[in-house]
Design a protein around this motif. Structure first.
Motif, PDB file in Angstrom:
ATOM      1  N   SER A  54       6.795 -26.092  40.508  1.00  0.00           N
ATOM      2  CA  SER A  54       6.090 -26.116  41.779  1.00  0.00           C
ATOM      3  C   SER A  54       4.871 -27.005  41.646  1.00  0.00           C
ATOM      4  CB  SER A  54       5.675 -24.702  42.198  1.00  0.00           C
ATOM      5  OG  SER A  54       4.805 -24.126  41.248  1.00  0.00           O
ATOM      6  N   GLY A  55       4.304 -27.380  42.796  1.00  0.00           N
ATOM      7  CA  GLY A  55       3.056 -28.126  42.790  1.00  0.00           C
ATOM      8  C   GLY A  55       3.169 -29.588  43.158  1.00  0.00           C
ATOM      9  N   GLY A  56       4.385 -30.091  43.316  1.00  0.00           N
ATOM     10  CA  GLY A  56       4.516 -31.482  43.701  1.00  0.00           C
ATOM     11  C   GLY A  56       4.098 -31.704  45.144  1.00  0.00           C
ATOM     12  N   GLY A  57       4.010 -32.970  45.525  1.00  0.00           N
ATOM     13  CA  GLY A  57       3.645 -33.286  46.894  1.00  0.00           C
ATOM     14  C   GLY A  57       3.162 -34.706  47.026  1.00  0.00           C
ATOM     15  N   LEU A  58       2.524 -34.965  48.151  1.00  0.00           N
ATOM     16  CA  LEU A  58       2.004 -36.289  48.474  1.00  0.00           C
ATOM     17  C   LEU A  58       0.490 -36.283  48.288  1.00  0.00           C
ATOM     18  CD1 LEU A  58       2.274 -39.143  49.733  1.00  0.00           C
ATOM     19  CD2 LEU A  58       2.047 -38.031  51.973  1.00  0.00           C
ATOM     20  N   VAL A  59       0.003 -37.287  47.582  1.00  0.00           N
ATOM     21  CA  VAL A  59      -1.429 -37.394  47.338  1.00  0.00           C
ATOM     22  C   VAL A  59      -1.826 -38.865  47.360  1.00  0.00           C
ATOM     23  CG1 VAL A  59      -1.149 -37.471  44.826  1.00  0.00           C
ATOM     24  CG2 VAL A  59      -3.288 -36.613  45.795  1.00  0.00           C
ATOM     25  N   GLN A  60      -3.049 -39.128  47.716  1.00  0.00           N
ATOM     26  CA  GLN A  60      -3.542 -40.501  47.706  1.00  0.00           C
ATOM     27  C   GLN A  60      -3.919 -40.918  46.294  1.00  0.00           C
ATOM     28  OE1 GLN A  60      -6.760 -40.733  50.587  1.00  0.00           O
ATOM     29  NE2 GLN A  60      -5.337 -41.492  52.139  1.00  0.00           N
ATOM     30  N   ALA A  61      -3.866 -42.192  46.056  1.00  0.00           N
ATOM     31  CA  ALA A  61      -4.276 -42.716  44.754  1.00  0.00           C
ATOM     32  C   ALA A  61      -5.700 -42.247  44.439  1.00  0.00           C
ATOM     33  CB  ALA A  61      -4.210 -44.239  44.755  1.00  0.00           C
ATOM     34  N   GLY A  62      -5.886 -41.851  43.187  1.00  0.00           N
ATOM     35  CA  GLY A  62      -7.172 -41.311  42.772  1.00  0.00           C
ATOM     36  C   GLY A  62      -7.270 -39.808  42.889  1.00  0.00           C
ATOM     37  N   GLY A  63      -6.309 -39.213  43.559  1.00  0.00           N
ATOM     38  CA  GLY A  63      -6.319 -37.771  43.757  1.00  0.00           C
ATOM     39  C   GLY A  63      -5.731 -37.007  42.580  1.00  0.00           C
ATOM     40  N   SER A  64      -5.614 -35.701  42.767  1.00  0.00           N
ATOM     41  CA  SER A  64      -5.144 -34.818  41.704  1.00  0.00           C
ATOM     42  C   SER A  64      -4.069 -33.875  42.216  1.00  0.00           C
ATOM     43  CB  SER A  64      -6.302 -33.974  41.147  1.00  0.00           C
ATOM     44  OG  SER A  64      -7.312 -34.778  40.593  1.00  0.00           O
ATOM     45  N   LEU A  65      -3.210 -33.467  41.319  1.00  0.00           N
ATOM     46  CA  LEU A  65      -2.222 -32.427  41.566  1.00  0.00           C
ATOM     47  C   LEU A  65      -2.061 -31.624  40.297  1.00  0.00           C
ATOM     48  CD1 LEU A  65       0.737 -34.226  43.428  1.00  0.00           C
ATOM     49  CD2 LEU A  65      -0.777 -32.483  44.390  1.00  0.00           C
ATOM     50  N   ARG A  66      -1.642 -30.368  40.454  1.00  0.00           N
ATOM     51  CA  ARG A  66      -1.301 -29.564  39.289  1.00  0.00           C
ATOM     52  C   ARG A  66       0.123 -29.039  39.455  1.00  0.00           C
ATOM     53  NH1 ARG A  66      -3.668 -24.113  36.361  1.00  0.00           N
ATOM     54  NH2 ARG A  66      -2.666 -23.035  38.109  1.00  0.00           N
ATOM     55  N   LEU A  67       0.939 -29.371  38.487  1.00  0.00           N
ATOM     56  CA  LEU A  67       2.314 -28.876  38.462  1.00  0.00           C
ATOM     57  C   LEU A  67       2.387 -27.617  37.606  1.00  0.00           C
ATOM     58  CD1 LEU A  67       4.321 -32.186  37.894  1.00  0.00           C
ATOM     59  CD2 LEU A  67       3.500 -31.196  40.041  1.00  0.00           C
ATOM     60  N   SER A  68       3.267 -26.726  38.020  1.00  0.00           N
ATOM     61  CA  SER A  68       3.519 -25.505  37.247  1.00  0.00           C
ATOM     62  C   SER A  68       5.009 -25.380  37.000  1.00  0.00           C
ATOM     63  CB  SER A  68       3.035 -24.267  38.007  1.00  0.00           C
ATOM     64  OG  SER A  68       1.663 -24.318  38.276  1.00  0.00           O
ATOM     65  N   CYS A  69       5.342 -24.783  35.883  1.00  0.00           N
ATOM     66  CA  CYS A  69       6.741 -24.507  35.559  1.00  0.00           C
ATOM     67  C   CYS A  69       6.806 -23.145  34.898  1.00  0.00           C
ATOM     68  CB  CYS A  69       7.307 -25.571  34.634  1.00  0.00           C
ATOM     69  SG  CYS A  69       8.969 -25.200  34.015  1.00  0.00           S
ATOM     70  N   ALA A  70       7.500 -22.226  35.551  1.00  0.00           N
ATOM     71  CA  ALA A  70       7.631 -20.874  35.031  1.00  0.00           C
ATOM     72  C   ALA A  70       9.032 -20.659  34.482  1.00  0.00           C
ATOM     73  CB  ALA A  70       7.341 -19.862  36.129  1.00  0.00           C
ATOM     74  N   ALA A  71       9.107 -20.146  33.274  1.00  0.00           N
ATOM     75  CA  ALA A  71      10.387 -19.855  32.645  1.00  0.00           C
ATOM     76  C   ALA A  71      10.696 -18.371  32.766  1.00  0.00           C
ATOM     77  CB  ALA A  71      10.360 -20.260  31.175  1.00  0.00           C
ATOM     78  N   SER A  72      11.957 -18.068  33.016  1.00  0.00           N
ATOM     79  CA  SER A  72      12.392 -16.675  33.076  1.00  0.00           C
ATOM     80  C   SER A  72      13.764 -16.564  32.420  1.00  0.00           C
ATOM     81  CB  SER A  72      12.449 -16.191  34.521  1.00  0.00           C
ATOM     82  OG  SER A  72      13.375 -16.950  35.267  1.00  0.00           O
ATOM     83  N   GLY A  73      14.193 -15.337  32.254  1.00  0.00           N
ATOM     84  CA  GLY A  73      15.462 -15.103  31.576  1.00  0.00           C
ATOM     85  C   GLY A  73      15.215 -14.810  30.106  1.00  0.00           C
ATOM     86  N   ASN A  74      16.062 -15.344  29.257  1.00  0.00           N
ATOM     87  CA  ASN A  74      15.943 -15.117  27.823  1.00  0.00           C
ATOM     88  C   ASN A  74      14.945 -16.109  27.235  1.00  0.00           C
ATOM     89  OD1 ASN A  74      16.259 -14.406  25.195  1.00  0.00           O
ATOM     90  ND2 ASN A  74      18.490 -14.422  25.225  1.00  0.00           N
ATOM     91  N   THR A  75      13.705 -15.728  27.189  1.00  0.00           N
ATOM     92  CA  THR A  75      12.641 -16.647  26.772  1.00  0.00           C
ATOM     93  C   THR A  75      12.219 -16.442  25.322  1.00  0.00           C
ATOM     94  OG1 THR A  75      10.985 -15.148  27.670  1.00  0.00           O
ATOM     95  CG2 THR A  75      11.745 -16.928  29.108  1.00  0.00           C
ATOM     96  N   PHE A  76      12.908 -15.576  24.599  1.00  0.00           N
ATOM     97  CA  PHE A  76      12.572 -15.382  23.192  1.00  0.00           C
ATOM     98  C   PHE A  76      12.816 -16.667  22.423  1.00  0.00           C
ATOM     99  CE2 PHE A  76      11.930 -13.305  19.237  1.00  0.00           C
ATOM    100  CZ  PHE A  76      12.852 -13.856  18.355  1.00  0.00           C
TER     101      PHE A  76
END
Length: 115
Positions: free
Chosen positions: A7-29
């Motif tokens: 999550s966290g993608g999108g449209l931003v102007q040059a010079g701007g900021s974004l933060r992407l996240s990635c959550a793992a689930s299931g068998n995460t051992f």
């Protein structure tokens, strides 16, 4: 099985900021590392950054100093803070997880940087 949700993608102007996240689930051992790659249509997928379970990070030279990767082990979530974005950062960003010798990929989230 491991599931990755970005999550966290999108449209931003040059010079701007974004933060992407990635959550793992299931068998995460046994997760060894999590990270990000990106791909522009017609080009190969390229490495952006990754972080091991111990906290060691690698960052591609093209984003060094602008992107920061971090991880919340308790939540099995990896973050990519992207600052000073450039139009050439426009791509689909894919989360990658390495576990017990296998690679798992998310479906990707689109980042578009306008000039």
């Amino acid at each position: 099985q491991v599931q990755l949700v970005e999550s966290g993608g999108g449209l931003v102007q040059a010079g701007g900021s974004l933060r992407l996240s990635c959550a793992a689930s299931g068998n995460t051992f046994g997760i060894a590392a999590m990270g990000w790659h990106r791909q522009v249509p017609g080009k190969q997928r390229e490495f952006v950054a990754d972080i091991t379970s111990g906290g060691s990070t690698n960052v591609a030279g093209s984003v060094q100093g602008r992107f920061t990767i971090s991880r919340d082990n308790a939540r099995n979530t990896v973050y990519l803070q992207m600052n000073s974005l450039k139009p050439e950062d426009t791509a689909v960003y894919y989360c990658k997880l390495v576990r017990l010798g296998m690679d798992y990929w998310g479906k990707g989230t689109l980042v578009t940087v306008s000039s």
